[in-house]
Design a protein around this motif. Structure first.
Motif, PDB file in Angstrom:
ATOM      1  N   GLU A  41       0.834  -1.200   0.000  1.00 33.73           N
ATOM      2  CA  GLU A  41       0.000   0.000   0.000  1.00 33.73           C
ATOM      3  C   GLU A  41       0.866   1.246   0.000  1.00 33.73           C
ATOM      4  OE1 GLU A  41      -3.985   1.175   2.398  1.00 33.73           O
ATOM      5  OE2 GLU A  41      -2.153   1.334   3.581  1.00 33.73           O
ATOM      6  N   VAL A  42       0.420   2.263  -0.732  1.00 32.74           N
ATOM      7  CA  VAL A  42       1.098   3.563  -0.734  1.00 32.74           C
ATOM      8  C   VAL A  42       0.064   4.610  -0.356  1.00 32.74           C
ATOM      9  CG1 VAL A  42       2.415   5.236  -2.093  1.00 32.74           C
ATOM     10  CG2 VAL A  42       2.567   2.787  -2.660  1.00 32.74           C
ATOM     11  N   ARG A  43       0.368   5.397   0.668  1.00 33.36           N
ATOM     12  CA  ARG A  43      -0.556   6.464   1.072  1.00 33.36           C
ATOM     13  C   ARG A  43       0.131   7.815   0.936  1.00 33.36           C
ATOM     14  NH1 ARG A  43      -4.911   4.177   3.476  1.00 33.36           N
ATOM     15  NH2 ARG A  43      -5.733   6.177   4.172  1.00 33.36           N
ATOM     16  N   LEU A  44      -0.586   8.738   0.320  1.00 27.84           N
ATOM     17  CA  LEU A  44      -0.110  10.121   0.221  1.00 27.84           C
ATOM     18  C   LEU A  44      -1.013  10.919   1.145  1.00 27.84           C
ATOM     19  CD1 LEU A  44       1.811  12.092  -1.307  1.00 27.84           C
ATOM     20  CD2 LEU A  44      -0.015  12.377  -2.991  1.00 27.84           C
ATOM     21  N   GLY A  45      -0.435  11.435   2.225  1.00 24.66           N
ATOM     22  CA  GLY A  45      -1.291  12.024   3.257  1.00 24.66           C
ATOM     23  C   GLY A  45      -2.221  10.947   3.773  1.00 24.66           C
ATOM     24  N   ASP A  46      -3.523  11.207   3.787  1.00 23.86           N
ATOM     25  CA  ASP A  46      -4.426  10.175   4.321  1.00 23.86           C
ATOM     26  C   ASP A  46      -5.148   9.405   3.218  1.00 23.86           C
ATOM     27  OD1 ASP A  46      -6.034  12.198   3.515  1.00 23.86           O
ATOM     28  OD2 ASP A  46      -6.619  12.827   5.535  1.00 23.86           O
ATOM     29  N   GLU A  47      -4.586   9.434   2.001  1.00 19.71           N
ATOM     30  CA  GLU A  47      -5.267   8.798   0.878  1.00 19.71           C
ATOM     31  C   GLU A  47      -4.416   7.672   0.270  1.00 19.71           C
ATOM     32  OE1 GLU A  47      -7.564  10.489  -3.068  1.00 19.71           O
ATOM     33  OE2 GLU A  47      -5.891  11.606  -2.238  1.00 19.71           O
ATOM     34  N   ALA A  48      -5.029   6.515   0.022  1.00 21.30           N
ATOM     35  CA  ALA A  48      -4.320   5.415  -0.653  1.00 21.30           C
ATOM     36  C   ALA A  48      -4.223   5.746  -2.140  1.00 21.30           C
ATOM     37  CB  ALA A  48      -5.067   4.101  -0.450  1.00 21.30           C
ATOM     38  N   ILE A  49      -3.027   5.677  -2.707  1.00 20.44           N
ATOM     39  CA  ILE A  49      -2.850   6.065  -4.118  1.00 20.44           C
ATOM     40  C   ILE A  49      -2.388   4.920  -5.004  1.00 20.44           C
ATOM     41  CG2 ILE A  49      -2.436   8.537  -3.692  1.00 20.44           C
ATOM     42  CD1 ILE A  49       0.623   7.867  -4.094  1.00 20.44           C
ATOM     43  N   GLN A  50      -2.092   3.745  -4.431  1.00 23.71           N
ATOM     44  CA  GLN A  50      -1.584   2.688  -5.312  1.00 23.71           C
ATOM     45  C   GLN A  50      -2.687   2.266  -6.277  1.00 23.71           C
ATOM     46  OE1 GLN A  50      -2.296   2.062  -2.190  1.00 23.71           O
ATOM     47  NE2 GLN A  50      -3.414   0.145  -2.049  1.00 23.71           N
ATOM     48  N   GLY A  51      -2.292   2.025  -7.534  1.00 28.98           N
ATOM     49  CA  GLY A  51      -3.268   1.630  -8.550  1.00 28.98           C
ATOM     50  C   GLY A  51      -3.833   2.816  -9.319  1.00 28.98           C
ATOM     51  N   LEU A  52      -3.626   4.042  -8.839  1.00 30.83           N
ATOM     52  CA  LEU A  52      -4.109   5.211  -9.598  1.00 30.83           C
ATOM     53  C   LEU A  52      -3.169   5.476 -10.768  1.00 30.83           C
ATOM     54  CD1 LEU A  52      -5.042   7.831  -6.818  1.00 30.83           C
ATOM     55  CD2 LEU A  52      -6.525   6.163  -7.965  1.00 30.83           C
ATOM     56  N   ARG A  53      -3.712   6.142 -11.797  1.00 33.88           N
ATOM     57  CA  ARG A  53      -2.893   6.487 -12.954  1.00 33.88           C
ATOM     58  C   ARG A  53      -1.914   7.622 -12.595  1.00 33.88           C
ATOM     59  NH1 ARG A  53      -3.652   4.713 -17.492  1.00 33.88           N
ATOM     60  NH2 ARG A  53      -2.809   6.578 -18.483  1.00 33.88           N
ATOM     61  N   PRO A  54      -0.757   7.692 -13.294  1.00 28.90           N
ATOM     62  CA  PRO A  54       0.257   8.702 -12.960  1.00 28.90           C
ATOM     63  C   PRO A  54      -0.298  10.135 -12.909  1.00 28.90           C
ATOM     64  CG  PRO A  54       1.127   7.191 -14.617  1.00 28.90           C
ATOM     65  CD  PRO A  54      -0.306   6.792 -14.381  1.00 28.90           C
TER      66      PRO A  54
END
Ligand SMILES: Nc1ncnc2c1ncn2[C@@H]1O[C@H](COP(=O)(O)OP(=O)(O)O)[C@@H](O)[C@H]1O
Ligand SMILES: [Mg+2]
Length: 253
Positions: free
Chosen positions: A72-85
């Motif tokens: 899992e990758v979180r940016l701030g309080d949001e999970a971002i893995q799987g999102l487009r660049p």
């Protein structure tokens, strides 16, 4: 130096980027192997490791350019893995590539303006911001030249500027100093130092140990896909496992 060396993620209460158990294999090769770390808001962290240790693959996963198989990758309080660049960039994670990516047949200024528009800046705001960045990156004199006419170092500085048209939540820089003239290297280091002082968060991949020591209070070291050390930079550089990873790489070459 003593107090700065003790300056780790724990001093930065709020998480900016949290990476947990991220993995990615190419065939049988575990390029990124259960990597976990947390970068606090405002930190300036170095990422080192011998060639092939997985640094670029990790950055590709963080920025959405390659999928992770797990974790899992979180940016701030949001999970971002799987999102487009583009979606990850719009959420505030900007990255610079090891192989420079600029629009070669567009002027330096237009490269910055294009990056600004992609980030949703209005024309006037983008122009003002581009002017400041060109000045800061010593590119004002070449702002009307096609990016393809700039030196390799100037193109890197330009790509650098594109990441900062709208101050990102975190900037991931992949070997920004490699093969860059010392004067431009100093321009980049000065830029990183100044923006870090203003609270900008960075993860900087580099083989240039003197620059890492000078810039980064904290360093993470990868080897064979895994994090083998994470802490105050001088402590990490002196760790036996880190020294052995570099010697092993040299011995095998
Ligand atoms: N697209 C790919 N296909 C197959 N193997 C890859 C690919 N990208 C990277 N690798 C391999 O993954 C390992 C890590 O590479 P990389 O992330 O580029 O390391 P670093 O940036 O630390 O030098 C290397 O062994 C490399 O050859
Ligand atoms: Mg790399």
């Amino acid at each position: 130096m003593g107090t700065r060396a003790a300056f780790t993620q724990k001093d930065h209460g709020v998480s900016c980027l949290a990476v947990s158990n991220v993995s990615r294999a190419f065939g049988g090769l575990r390029a990124v192997d259960r990597v976990s770390f947390d970068i606090g808001r405002g930190e300036l962290v170095g990422l080192i490791g011998p060639n092939g240790s997985g640094k670029t693959t990790l950055l590709n996963i963080l920025s959405g350019h390659q999928p992770a198989e797990a974790g899992e990758v979180r940016l701030g309080d949001e999970a971002i893995q799987g999102l487009r660049p583009e979606r990850i960039a719009a959420r505030g994670l900007q990255r610079m590539f090891q192989l420079t990516r600029v629009f070669r047949r567009m002027s330096a200024l237009d490269n910055l303006m294009t990056a600004g528009r992609a980030l949703g800046l209005a024309q006037a705001g983008a122009l003002a911001r581009a002017g400041i960045l060109l000045e800061e990156l010593t590119l004002s004199r070449v702002s009307d030249l096609d990016a393809g006419q700039l030196s390799g170092g100037q193109q890197k500085l330009l790509e650098f500027g594109c990441c900062f048209m709208s101050p990102p939540k975190i900037a991931l820089l992949d070997e920004p100093f490699a093969a860059v003239h010392p004067a431009m290297k100093e321009t980049m280091a000065r830029f990183i130092r100044a923006h870090h002082a203003d609270g900008q968060t960075f993860l900087v991949v580099s083989h240039d140990m003197p620059v890492i020591v000078e810039l980064c209070p904290r360093t993470i070291c990868m080897n064979a896909g895994a994090v083998i050390a994470d802490g105050p930079t001088r402590t990490v550089l002196n760790e036996r496992s880190v020294i052995e990873a570099y010697l092993g790489g040299a011995g095998a070459a």
